[in-house]
Design an enzyme around this catalytic site. Structure first.
Site, PDB file in Angstrom:
ATOM      1  N   HIS A  52       0.849  -1.206   0.000  1.00 43.58           N
ATOM      2  CA  HIS A  52       0.000   0.000   0.000  1.00 43.58           C
ATOM      3  C   HIS A  52       0.871   1.237   0.000  1.00 43.58           C
ATOM      4  O   HIS A  52       2.089   1.159   0.134  1.00 43.58           O
ATOM      5  CB  HIS A  52      -1.006  -0.030   1.147  1.00 43.58           C
ATOM      6  CG  HIS A  52      -0.408   0.099   2.524  1.00 43.58           C
ATOM      7  ND1 HIS A  52       0.387  -0.872   3.090  1.00 43.58           N
ATOM      8  CD2 HIS A  52      -0.505   1.089   3.447  1.00 43.58           C
ATOM      9  CE1 HIS A  52       0.750  -0.476   4.297  1.00 43.58           C
ATOM     10  NE2 HIS A  52       0.236   0.710   4.537  1.00 43.58           N
ATOM     11  N   HIS A  54       1.423   3.953   1.913  1.00 49.16           N
ATOM     12  CA  HIS A  54       1.960   4.753   3.024  1.00 49.16           C
ATOM     13  C   HIS A  54       3.487   4.885   2.949  1.00 49.16           C
ATOM     14  O   HIS A  54       4.180   3.952   2.528  1.00 49.16           O
ATOM     15  CB  HIS A  54       1.543   4.156   4.366  1.00 49.16           C
ATOM     16  CG  HIS A  54       0.093   4.420   4.688  1.00 49.16           C
ATOM     17  ND1 HIS A  54      -0.635   3.646   5.569  1.00 49.16           N
ATOM     18  CD2 HIS A  54      -0.757   5.377   4.229  1.00 49.16           C
ATOM     19  CE1 HIS A  54      -1.871   4.123   5.644  1.00 49.16           C
ATOM     20  NE2 HIS A  54      -1.972   5.160   4.836  1.00 49.16           N
ATOM     21  N   ASP A  56       5.897   4.814   5.008  1.00 50.95           N
ATOM     22  CA  ASP A  56       6.790   3.866   5.688  1.00 50.95           C
ATOM     23  C   ASP A  56       6.867   2.524   4.962  1.00 50.95           C
ATOM     24  O   ASP A  56       7.519   1.587   5.433  1.00 50.95           O
ATOM     25  CB  ASP A  56       6.376   3.677   7.162  1.00 50.95           C
ATOM     26  CG  ASP A  56       4.971   3.115   7.323  1.00 50.95           C
ATOM     27  OD1 ASP A  56       4.040   3.611   6.660  1.00 50.95           O
ATOM     28  OD2 ASP A  56       4.801   2.160   8.116  1.00 50.95           O
ATOM     29  N   HIS A  57       6.215   2.439   3.793  1.00 51.17           N
ATOM     30  CA  HIS A  57       6.267   1.221   2.974  1.00 51.17           C
ATOM     31  C   HIS A  57       6.877   1.468   1.592  1.00 51.17           C
ATOM     32  O   HIS A  57       7.191   0.511   0.886  1.00 51.17           O
ATOM     33  CB  HIS A  57       4.855   0.628   2.823  1.00 51.17           C
ATOM     34  CG  HIS A  57       4.245   0.270   4.142  1.00 51.17           C
ATOM     35  ND1 HIS A  57       4.011  -1.026   4.523  1.00 51.17           N
ATOM     36  CD2 HIS A  57       3.869   1.039   5.190  1.00 51.17           C
ATOM     37  CE1 HIS A  57       3.507  -1.034   5.761  1.00 51.17           C
ATOM     38  NE2 HIS A  57       3.414   0.206   6.168  1.00 51.17           N
ATOM     39  N   HIS A 108      -7.384  -0.826   5.652  1.00 48.61           N
ATOM     40  CA  HIS A 108      -6.355   0.097   6.146  1.00 48.61           C
ATOM     41  C   HIS A 108      -6.191   1.233   5.135  1.00 48.61           C
ATOM     42  O   HIS A 108      -6.245   2.400   5.483  1.00 48.61           O
ATOM     43  CB  HIS A 108      -5.060  -0.675   6.340  1.00 48.61           C
ATOM     44  CG  HIS A 108      -3.901   0.160   6.794  1.00 48.61           C
ATOM     45  ND1 HIS A 108      -3.858   0.765   8.022  1.00 48.61           N
ATOM     46  CD2 HIS A 108      -2.739   0.490   6.168  1.00 48.61           C
ATOM     47  CE1 HIS A 108      -2.705   1.437   8.136  1.00 48.61           C
ATOM     48  NE2 HIS A 108      -2.016   1.278   7.032  1.00 48.61           N
ATOM     49  N   ASP A 130      -0.086  -3.778   6.251  1.00 50.81           N
ATOM     50  CA  ASP A 130      -0.691  -3.275   7.490  1.00 50.81           C
ATOM     51  C   ASP A 130      -2.148  -3.716   7.611  1.00 50.81           C
ATOM     52  O   ASP A 130      -2.959  -3.044   8.243  1.00 50.81           O
ATOM     53  CB  ASP A 130      -0.641  -1.737   7.535  1.00 50.81           C
ATOM     54  CG  ASP A 130       0.766  -1.220   7.778  1.00 50.81           C
ATOM     55  OD1 ASP A 130       1.681  -2.025   8.029  1.00 50.81           O
ATOM     56  OD2 ASP A 130       0.940   0.013   7.715  1.00 50.81           O
ATOM     57  N   HIS A 168       4.843  -4.478  10.818  1.00 49.25           N
ATOM     58  CA  HIS A 168       5.221  -3.754  12.043  1.00 49.25           C
ATOM     59  C   HIS A 168       5.366  -4.700  13.230  1.00 49.25           C
ATOM     60  O   HIS A 168       4.648  -5.690  13.329  1.00 49.25           O
ATOM     61  CB  HIS A 168       4.171  -2.695  12.404  1.00 49.25           C
ATOM     62  CG  HIS A 168       4.136  -1.534  11.458  1.00 49.25           C
ATOM     63  ND1 HIS A 168       4.934  -0.426  11.601  1.00 49.25           N
ATOM     64  CD2 HIS A 168       3.387  -1.320  10.349  1.00 49.25           C
ATOM     65  CE1 HIS A 168       4.679   0.430  10.621  1.00 49.25           C
ATOM     66  NE2 HIS A 168       3.748  -0.085   9.831  1.00 49.25           N
TER      67      HIS A 168
HETATM   68 FE    FE Z   1       2.846   0.911   8.057  1.00 51.83          FE
HETATM   69 ZN    ZN Z   2       0.109   1.716   6.532  1.00 51.29          ZN
END
Ligand code: FE
Ligand code: ZN
Length: 256
Positions: A52, A54, A56-57, A108, A130, A168
């Site tokens: 996805h 985001h 942090d990915h 998410h 996530d 995570h």
């Molecule tokens: Fe994340």
């Molecule tokens: Zn995420």
């Protein structure tokens, strides 16, 4: 096949899968841990799988493309750094001689996808981003509770020996909430002790297994009588399975 969680950012894991020569990584939120591992293990990066959009990915993608020329696969309904091969439900991706099935798992984010493969002679592998965490699930940023419940139902139906590779290390705090929901779940107590021991030794609690999650994860257990009763203590008006799931998610959001 070797499966390694590379710690990244604050509490992310970038999953590295390799056959001793070629490798793929999932959701590189930064490039350094991947480049370091490729160098240490003398691996060539073949593919980058993204679940996805985001940051942090995806934030490590450009540097990894520049350094390695790896092909990027990602959710066809989301904007992630170009260029990438867009995927939708039912698509298949070949990498490292494996075939990954693509599952749409919105909730998410609206276009979140998961990757599932069954390497010959090994337990299956799920990269779920996530959507599913050990003992928890992702927050509903773009989707509805009904969508997330349906997505988790799809993942819960995968073989019990599937290795669940979440992005995570949220397990201990998720387990604390899970114990508040199901104080008399003995599998949950046992698993909590196991994970606390792992974290004390600074080891990852992941991958988990689908079979384990079915026993300990309240978000996969929202139709169980004990969970329903506990959720109705938080939100007495919750009746339908979607309302119960929504209230469970809201309870977790407020849980301290
Ligand atoms: Fe994340
Ligand atoms: Zn995420």
């Amino acid at each position: 096949m070797k499966l390694t969680p590379l710690p990244a950012l604050t509490d992310n894991y970038i999953w590295l899968l390799d056959d001793g020569q070629q490798a793929l990584v999932v959701d590189p939120g930064e490039s350094y841990p991947v480049l370091r591992a490729l160098l240490d293990k003398n691996l060539t990066l073949q593919a980058i799988l993204v679940t996805h959009h985001h940051h942090d990915h995806v934030d490590g993608i450009h540097e990894l493309i520049d350094e390695t020329g790896a092909v990027v696969y990602g959710p066809g309904r989301e904007n992630i750094p170009e260029p990438f091969e867009p995927l939708v439900d039912g698509d298949q991706v070949g990498a490292l001689g494996l075939v990954f099935d693509i599952l749409d798992v919105p909730g998410h984010t609206a276009g979140h996808i998961a990757y599932f493969a069954h390497p010959q002679g090994e337990d299956p592998i799920l990269f779920c981003g996530d959507t599913l965490f050990s003992a928890g699930c992702g927050r509903l940023f773009e989707g509805t509770p009904a969508q997330m419940l349906a997505s988790l139902d799809r993942l819960a139906a995968l073989p019990g020996n599937t290795r669940v590779c979440c992005t995570h290390e949220y397990t201990l705090s998720n387990l604390r909430f899970a114990r508040a929901v199901e104080p008399s779940n003995s599998a949950l107590k046992l698993h909590s002790a196991h994970c606390e021991d792992l974290r004390t030794r600074q080891l990852p609690t992941l991958p988990s297994l689908i079979a384990t999650e079915l026993e300990i994860n309240p978000f996969l257990r929202s139709r169980k009588q004990d969970v329903i009763a506990a959720v109705q203590g938080f939100e007495p008006g919750a009746r339908s399975e979607t309302e119960i799931f929504a209230a469970l998610r809201e309870w977790k959001n407020q849980f301290k």
